[in-house]
Structures are given as C-alpha cells and as structure tokens.
Scaffold this motif. Structure first.
Motif, PDB file in Angstrom:
ATOM      1  N   PHE A 108       0.846  -1.405   0.094  1.00 33.05           N
ATOM      2  CA  PHE A 108      -0.024   0.025   0.096  1.00 33.05           C
ATOM      3  C   PHE A 108       0.848   1.286   0.074  1.00 33.05           C
ATOM      4  CE2 PHE A 108      -2.423  -3.516   2.042  1.00 33.05           C
ATOM      5  CZ  PHE A 108      -3.642  -3.340   1.523  1.00 33.05           C
ATOM      6  N   ASP A 159      -6.191   7.948   3.776  1.00 29.75           N
ATOM      7  CA  ASP A 159      -6.463   7.020   2.606  1.00 29.75           C
ATOM      8  C   ASP A 159      -4.880   6.249   2.330  1.00 29.75           C
ATOM      9  OD1 ASP A 159      -7.676   5.956   0.453  1.00 29.75           O
ATOM     10  OD2 ASP A 159      -7.272   7.469  -0.773  1.00 29.75           O
ATOM     11  N   TRP A 213      -3.631   3.146  -0.717  1.00 28.19           N
ATOM     12  CA  TRP A 213      -4.251   2.472  -2.093  1.00 28.19           C
ATOM     13  C   TRP A 213      -2.996   1.749  -2.390  1.00 28.19           C
ATOM     14  CZ3 TRP A 213      -2.702   7.629  -1.002  1.00 28.19           C
ATOM     15  CH2 TRP A 213      -1.707   8.162  -1.791  1.00 28.19           C
ATOM     16  N   ASP A 214      -3.522   1.136  -3.583  1.00 25.23           N
ATOM     17  CA  ASP A 214      -2.745  -0.071  -4.103  1.00 25.23           C
ATOM     18  C   ASP A 214      -1.113   0.272  -4.588  1.00 25.23           C
ATOM     19  OD1 ASP A 214      -2.081  -2.778  -5.128  1.00 25.23           O
ATOM     20  OD2 ASP A 214      -2.022  -1.809  -7.111  1.00 25.23           O
TER      21      ASP A 214
END
Length: 323
Positions: A170, A180, A182-183
C-alpha cells in the motif's frame, strides 16, 4: 483506543524509561534462570499446540530473516542478490541503509523504493512460514505481525492477520493530506519494469497522491510520516477483538523473532497477557535472546535457536516424525 494498542502504548513508556538496558540486549524485568533441554522444549511446544483452544502468533523480523529475508541490516549474499546495483553504486550495507539515504533525485529514490518493495511483494512464502502454517493447521488462530513484507498475507485472509507496522502493498500520501491508502503492487511492477540501469525510475511513473498531488510513500512505519488512520486502527481492532473473544480459553502466545528495538509491539504485551489471563501459555523462539520474566516462568518457555530449525522440528513432532 483498542485493548491491544493500549498495551502497546504502556510498554512503549517502559521502553523509553529503560532504553539503555534494551539496547544492551537486556530486559528491565527479573529474568528466569530455568533451563530445559532443547528436545524437551520442542515437545513442550508441540504439546501446547495440541492443547491450545486458540493461538496468537506474534511474527517479527527474526522470523523472515530465518527463511532468507535477512538483507535488511547487513551486506550479505541475500542483500547482494536483490540490491546489487545499489550496493555497487552507493555502497549501502543492508537494505534499510538505502531507505534512510538522501538521494539526489526522486527518480533515484524511487528506484530504491521500487527495488525494496518489489523484492518483498514478489518473494515466495519462505519455509519457516510454511512450517508454521502446518503447525497451525486445524487450530483457531490469529496473526499479529510487525513485518511489512507481506509473507503472512500470502498465506492467510486479511481478517486473520493484524499488520500493525504497515504493509508493502500500500501507498499513502507523504504529507498525510488524507486518511487514505491505495494499491502499491501494480505501480511498483510498472516502475520496476521501466527502471533504467536498475536504479532510476522515469518521471512519469513516480507515484503521487490522488488527492493533493504530493509524492506517495509506502504505508510503513519507520521511514517517513506513517499514517495512523482508519486502516491502522482496523489492524489493531482485529487483534483486540480476537483477544477479547478468547481471553478465557486455553490461549497460546507464540513469539517469533522479536529483537531489542521493538519489544513493545509483541513481546512485552504477550508477557503481560500470559501473566494475567487464567489459561494462557507463552512460547518464544529467538536465536539471540533468552528473555523470560521470572513471574511467568511456569507459564512459558524460550527456545534459543534458529527459528527455521525449531519450527521444522515442532512440525516433525506434530506429524509424528521426531522421537
């Protein structure tokens, strides 16, 4: 704050108070001097596995190191296998050295980060993890880990693993502009394939925050502005809920490879829980440190040996192959 995070916070204060002692490889607690032969320890460990209703595994850096993931702190064969271009160009003495280095350009910095992340993201599951998986077969268990190298999540679903120090799969915003993550897997793959001379990522592939445009950064503690937001809280909640649900059962704590830099995340909370829960037992495997508080010496053992060897031997006992 969750139950387990509260325990961690308490032990962090202890660590600050006795920092010099920890750095000397010691513990502020009175240590047990109980001596048990290795073969007997293996059988005790195997018997505790069989008898346990629930198991909590605490996996730290020594677990991965025992299976070949030992490139973090030293310039060895494993490090050269994955990081040779950087070892030759910058003379780093282990992978962590590059994580702290002030590169001249973001392209070079991301070349290093990409190599680091790609190495762990694509590594096969190492043998100690495979043996541990066989040991846990058929048992009710939860994994707590300070490792960010994705070994456990290659074996188990997310809900069975609490990654309280982050995860190399991540990204987060380097400025923490938002809560947040994310990938990182697909961007890392593209950067790795596009790297020139093995150390340089093109401008257009450097990842940025989708919210503010700042550079992204791996969601990991230790190298930057680690995001302790929703995902971080969720990792602690998983562990805390499992603990709360099973605290009155025959609960086995297995500690694997905790060093003296981070005893507050796994080791000392496990000591506390072993001492306070009615039917808890504690097993530690460590190739360097023989640390067992005297107050729990009747509820635990420390096996000072190579983690890979011990897990292999315990697996053999459970499968009926070691006399």
């Amino acid at each position: 704050m969750s139950i387990y995070e509260n325990l961690v916070m308490q032990t962090q204060m202890n660590y600050s108070r006795y920092y010099g002692m920890y750095m000397a490889g010691k513990s502020p607690y009175k240590n047990s001097n109980k001596v048990i032969p290795y073969k007997e320890q293996i059988h005790i460990f195997a018997k505790q596995i069989q008898n346990a209703e629930c198991i909590i595994v605490g996996g730290a850096s020594g677990l991965s190191a025992s299976g070949g993931g030992n490139f973090y702190y030293e310039d060895n064969e494993s490090y050269r296998k994955y990081f040779k271009p950087f070892a030759d160009k910058y003379h780093f003495k282990g992978a962590f050295a590059g994580m702290q280095y002030d590169f001249d350009t973001p392209n070079e910095r991301w070349g290093y980060l990409t190599t680091f992340l790609h190495t762990t993201q694509t590594a096969p599951v190492r043998k100690p993890y495979i043996d541990l998986d066989a040991i846990l077969n058929g048992k009710d268990f939860h994994i707590l880990t300070t490792n960010q190298d994705t070994q456990f999540v290659k074996l188990y679903p997310e809900e069975k693993v609490s990654e309280i120090q982050g995860d190399h799969r991540f990204f987060q915003c380097s400025r923490q502009c938002c809560d947040d993550t994310w990938d990182a897997v697909e961007p890392v793959k593209k950067m790795y394939e596009a790297m020139t001379d093995g150390t340089f990522v093109p401008d257009e592939l450097i990842p940025h925050c989708p919210h503010c445009g700042a550079e992204a950064f791996p969601w990991v503690r230790g190298y930057g502005n680690f995001l302790q937001g929703r995902k971080y809280d969720h990792e602690y909640q998983k562990m805390s809920k499992y603990l709360e649900k099973n605290k009155n059962k025959r609960l086995l704590f297995i500690e694997l490879g905790v060093g003296r830099m981070t005893p507050m995340f796994i080791q000392e909370p496990f000591w506390h829980l072993t001492g306070t829960l009615p039917d808890a037992y504690y097993v530690s495997i460590n190739d360097k440190y023989n640390l067992l508080p005297k107050e729990i010496e009747e509820k635990g053992i420390v096996i000072v040996d190579d983690i890979a060897k011990v897990l292999g031997d315990v697996r053999a006992v459970l499968e009926g192959g070691l006399e």
